[in-house]
Scaffold this motif. Structure first.
Motif, PDB file in Angstrom:
ATOM      1  N   UNK A  37      -0.936  -6.845  -8.938  1.00  0.00           N
ATOM      2  CA  UNK A  37      -1.595  -6.262  -7.754  1.00  0.00           C
ATOM      3  C   UNK A  37      -0.986  -4.895  -7.447  1.00  0.00           C
ATOM      4  N   UNK A  38       0.327  -4.813  -7.493  1.00  0.00           N
ATOM      5  CA  UNK A  38       0.995  -3.528  -7.265  1.00  0.00           C
ATOM      6  C   UNK A  38       0.594  -2.525  -8.343  1.00  0.00           C
ATOM      7  N   UNK A  39       0.473  -2.997  -9.575  1.00  0.00           N
ATOM      8  CA  UNK A  39       0.087  -2.111 -10.675  1.00  0.00           C
ATOM      9  C   UNK A  39      -1.314  -1.545 -10.465  1.00  0.00           C
ATOM     10  N   UNK A  40      -2.214  -2.349  -9.931  1.00  0.00           N
ATOM     11  CA  UNK A  40      -3.579  -1.858  -9.676  1.00  0.00           C
ATOM     12  C   UNK A  40      -3.547  -0.712  -8.664  1.00  0.00           C
ATOM     13  N   UNK A  41      -2.799  -0.896  -7.599  1.00  0.00           N
ATOM     14  CA  UNK A  41      -2.723   0.139  -6.566  1.00  0.00           C
ATOM     15  C   UNK A  41      -2.039   1.385  -7.117  1.00  0.00           C
ATOM     16  N   UNK A  42      -0.963   1.198  -7.870  1.00  0.00           N
ATOM     17  CA  UNK A  42      -0.253   2.335  -8.465  1.00  0.00           C
ATOM     18  C   UNK A  42      -1.166   3.069  -9.449  1.00  0.00           C
TER      19      UNK A  42
ATOM     20  N   UNK B  79      -2.011  -6.186  -2.632  1.00  0.00           N
ATOM     21  CA  UNK B  79      -2.660  -4.886  -2.836  1.00  0.00           C
ATOM     22  C   UNK B  79      -2.725  -4.104  -1.525  1.00  0.00           C
ATOM     23  N   UNK B  80      -3.117  -4.766  -0.450  1.00  0.00           N
ATOM     24  CA  UNK B  80      -3.208  -4.096   0.851  1.00  0.00           C
ATOM     25  C   UNK B  80      -1.836  -3.595   1.298  1.00  0.00           C
ATOM     26  N   UNK B  81      -0.820  -4.410   1.107  1.00  0.00           N
ATOM     27  CA  UNK B  81       0.541  -4.031   1.502  1.00  0.00           C
ATOM     28  C   UNK B  81       1.050  -2.846   0.676  1.00  0.00           C
TER      29      UNK B  81
END
Length: 190
Positions: free
Chosen positions: A156-161, A58-60
């Motif tokens: 995790x990427x989906x949460x950030x997106x 997520x941070x990345x």
């Protein structure tokens, strides 16, 4: 803006605004139950992905969004977010497919051992086949754990997106935030 999907005999167009939320939802649904993966890891004495994997990804991804995705709302931003999520989705889906195929191969090998034993009894060739079948089964287990890690990365990427789509900035999740999300209230004394 519309996306075009070309099938064998037809062309389907649909708004991009629908595609990205569907990708996000699919990413969240695609994570296997951690208990099942943990059972596989325990059975084969394999390591699970790092417990902080989700937080690190997520941070990345949040850093990538801040530095590489156009900040203004619109088609360019949505396309960049869609492409970012697609990268994680493709890797997760490919890993899951490879793991499924490995289990099919391992199960066929195990069945072959049983059939050979039934037909010819125990012999040196059976020992070799049995070891190979066991190796294939362990490999399938490892590939399953790897695929799980990629599915966690995708979610995790989906949460950030998802946050970026709503114009919100990603912030690290605290233990209290996690408790609220899971239980609906904070744990007393936590």
């Amino acid at each position: 803006m519309e996306a075009t999907v070309v099938g064998s005999n037809n062309v389907v167009q649909f708004p991009l605004r629908r595609v990205l939320p569907e990708q996000v939802a699919k990413a969240f649904e695609g994570v296997p139950d951690v208990r099942e993966i943990s059972n596989i890891a325990d059975a084969f004495q394999l390591e699970m992905p790092s417990q902080d994997l989700r937080d690190r990804v997520e941070a990345s991804v949040a850093e990538f969004v801040l530095t590489n995705v156009p900040p203004e709302k619109g088609a360019r931003r949505e396309a960049a977010l869609r492409d970012l999520l697609a990268t994680y989705a493709e890797r997760a889906e490919t890993a899951a497919e490879v793991a499924r195929d490995a289990w099919v191969t391992a199960e066929a090998a195990q069945e072959g051992v049983v059939l050979r034993q039934q037909e010819q009894g125990t012999d040196a060739a059976l020992e070799i086949l049995s070891q190979r079948a066991n190796d294939l089964t362990e490999q399938a287990a490892q590939l399953t754990i790897t695929a799980y890690g990629y599915s966690v990365e995708r979610s995790a990427a989906a949460r950030v997106v998802s946050l970026a789509l709503r114009g919100e900035e990603w912030k690290p999740t605290t233990l209290r935030d996690a408790e609220l999300a899971v239980f609906g209230l904070a744990v007393v004394g936590g």
